[in-house]
Design an enzyme around this catalytic site. Sequence first.
Site, PDB file in Angstrom:
ATOM      1  N   SER A 140       2.066  -9.640  -0.989  1.00 10.58           N
ATOM      2  CA  SER A 140       1.751  -8.244  -0.626  1.00 10.58           C
ATOM      3  C   SER A 140       1.940  -7.604   0.477  1.00 10.58           C
ATOM      4  O   SER A 140       1.995  -6.404   0.649  1.00 10.58           O
ATOM      5  CB  SER A 140       0.277  -8.103  -1.293  1.00 10.58           C
ATOM      6  OG  SER A 140      -0.588  -9.182  -0.271  1.00 10.58           O
ATOM      7  N   LYS A 179       0.958  -1.227   0.185  1.00  9.12           N
ATOM      8  CA  LYS A 179       0.118   0.040   0.273  1.00  9.12           C
ATOM      9  C   LYS A 179       1.026   1.324  -0.290  1.00  9.12           C
ATOM     10  O   LYS A 179       0.554   2.271  -0.385  1.00  9.12           O
ATOM     11  CB  LYS A 179      -0.852  -0.073   1.210  1.00  9.12           C
ATOM     12  CG  LYS A 179      -1.849  -1.199   1.062  1.00  9.12           C
ATOM     13  CD  LYS A 179      -3.295  -0.702   1.206  1.00  9.12           C
ATOM     14  CE  LYS A 179      -4.376  -1.832   0.845  1.00  9.12           C
ATOM     15  NZ  LYS A 179      -4.098  -2.916   1.139  1.00  9.12           N
ATOM     16  N   GLU A 188     -10.573   6.197   2.167  1.00  5.69           N
ATOM     17  CA  GLU A 188     -11.429   5.120   2.610  1.00  5.69           C
ATOM     18  C   GLU A 188     -10.433   3.906   3.175  1.00  5.69           C
ATOM     19  O   GLU A 188      -9.496   3.877   2.788  1.00  5.69           O
ATOM     20  CB  GLU A 188     -12.357   4.676   1.536  1.00  5.69           C
ATOM     21  CG  GLU A 188     -11.828   3.368   0.556  1.00  5.69           C
ATOM     22  CD  GLU A 188     -10.600   3.780  -0.402  1.00  5.69           C
ATOM     23  OE1 GLU A 188     -10.436   5.200  -0.462  1.00  5.69           O
ATOM     24  OE2 GLU A 188      -9.838   2.990  -0.843  1.00  5.69           O
TER      25      GLU A 188
HETATM   26  C1  LIG Z   1      -4.904  -4.250   0.941  1.00  2.66           C
HETATM   27  C2  LIG Z   1      -4.532  -5.524   0.876  1.00  2.66           C
HETATM   28  C3  LIG Z   1      -4.704  -6.323  -0.315  1.00  2.66           C
HETATM   29  C4  LIG Z   1      -5.710  -5.917  -1.439  1.00  2.66           C
HETATM   30  O1  LIG Z   1      -5.655  -5.046  -2.065  1.00  2.66           O
HETATM   31  P1  LIG Z   1      -5.072  -5.056  -3.643  1.00  2.66           P
HETATM   32  O2  LIG Z   1      -5.599  -3.795  -4.163  1.00  2.66           O
HETATM   33  O3  LIG Z   1      -5.754  -6.226  -4.397  1.00  2.66           O
HETATM   34  O4  LIG Z   1      -3.882  -5.405  -3.647  1.00  2.66           O
HETATM   35  C5  LIG Z   1      -3.776  -7.464  -0.531  1.00  2.66           C
HETATM   36  N1  LIG Z   1      -2.879  -7.829   0.495  1.00  2.66           N
HETATM   37  C6  LIG Z   1      -2.260  -6.960   1.431  1.00  2.66           C
HETATM   38  C7  LIG Z   1      -1.633  -7.101   2.458  1.00  2.66           C
HETATM   39  C8  LIG Z   1      -3.180  -5.712   1.530  1.00  2.66           C
HETATM   40  O5  LIG Z   1      -2.994  -4.869   2.880  1.00  2.66           O
END
Ligand SMILES: *Cc1c(COP(=O)(O)O)cnc(C)c1O
Length: 410
Positions: free
Chosen positions: A376, A86, A108
């Site tokens: 992620s 993020k 948001e």
């Molecule tokens: C917010 C989040 C996601 C999902 O968001 P995408 O926009 O689909 O990438 C995935 N993994 C983590 C760790 C997140 O914080």
Amino acid sequence: MDNKGFFGNWGGAYIPEILHQTFQELHVEYQRAKNDPAFWQEYLHLMRTYSCRPTPLTYAENLSNHFGGARIFIKREDLNHTGAHKANNVMGQGLLVKRMGKKRVIAETGAGQHGMATATMAAKFGFDCTIYMGEVDVRRQRPNVFWMEKMGATVVPVKDGSRTLKDAINEAFRDWVTNIDSTHYVFGTACGPAPFPEMVTWFQSIISEETKEQIKELHGKLPARIYACVGGGSNAMGSFYHYLDTDTELVGVEAGGHGIDSGMHASRLCGTDASPGVAQGYKTMFLQNEDGQMLETHSVAAGLDYVGVSPILSDLWEKKQVRFEAATDKEVMAALDLTMKLEGIIPALESSHAFVQAFKEAPTIAKDEAIIINMSGRGDKDIFTIAHAYDDPSWKEFIISRAAEYSSKS
Ligand SMILES: *Cc1c(COP(=O)(O)O)cnc(C)c1O
């Protein structure tokens, strides 16, 4: 993207008249930044000095041996500031806000991760910051709310509708309409009206820009496949972006919840429960009923629990350039457990969805091929959910004793 913000049949910008000028301004500023090499250099410098970029590409030797097929590499977005990809998006938008001369940001947030990232950015850049969050999520995600407030953000609990993410998005748009001149809306994922899907993808493309170099150095050639979890689609788009014109197969993994036939999931592009629709300013595949009423969704991973999906992914899905799969809550816990035991790495529940699918396919891929799992985020934030799923008695005892400590004091 065409000049109306469409990707094939998907996307667009369905916005109220009053926001047209603001969006125009944003389009112009975004194009200017994109065409200015100094902007990307400034962005890279910020990410190197504030968010641990480039994040490593880790060879998961033990997992690779365990499955006996492809060499498994993990892209470590967990090592970003605030523990997820993020940061890539919010820091980029922060630089744009500075260029636009605005002093206030709103966002948001569902699970609170995007709110957290936005609050850190606002503190660093000296912006006023208001975060809209469904009342239900405020209650579920107290630790994130606590940190956002401590970093100076105002967190507004939204009491409309199901009091979750989509309601928070609607409320943020209402704020924007009344505060256009001072305020930028930091959208959290590759969804929403144009130019957000493309702009967020651009900032997240730093992930694949790095892996393309890293995998060549570590493995000598491009990966056979890349796996990423799909909530709104920003980490997926970021990790796919620079491979769209290569032979690497791209796999998006959605939240299968209790199973994609259970009605308790958040799978839009895998399975048959979603249909085309226009909501929240853009056209995509939504989980909705025949009247366009949004359905309840479910996932063990709060960050994947969303009714819409990036219009860019809907386009790539339609053109069969990305394959979509789903991982169930149960499978996610097993993949997480194995990754902790064999690699000493704790993926977020969201990221663990990508691990599930990679683990299913790795044994069937030749040993001299590589696959990349985009991790992620880190799983530390999920300790309450994970400990609950393990039904760990000493964790329960810990929570009860902490609660008792508090109530004896008050
Ligand atoms: C917010 C989040 C996601 C999902 O968001 P995408 O926009 O689909 O990438 C995935 N993994 C983590 C760790 C997140 O914080």
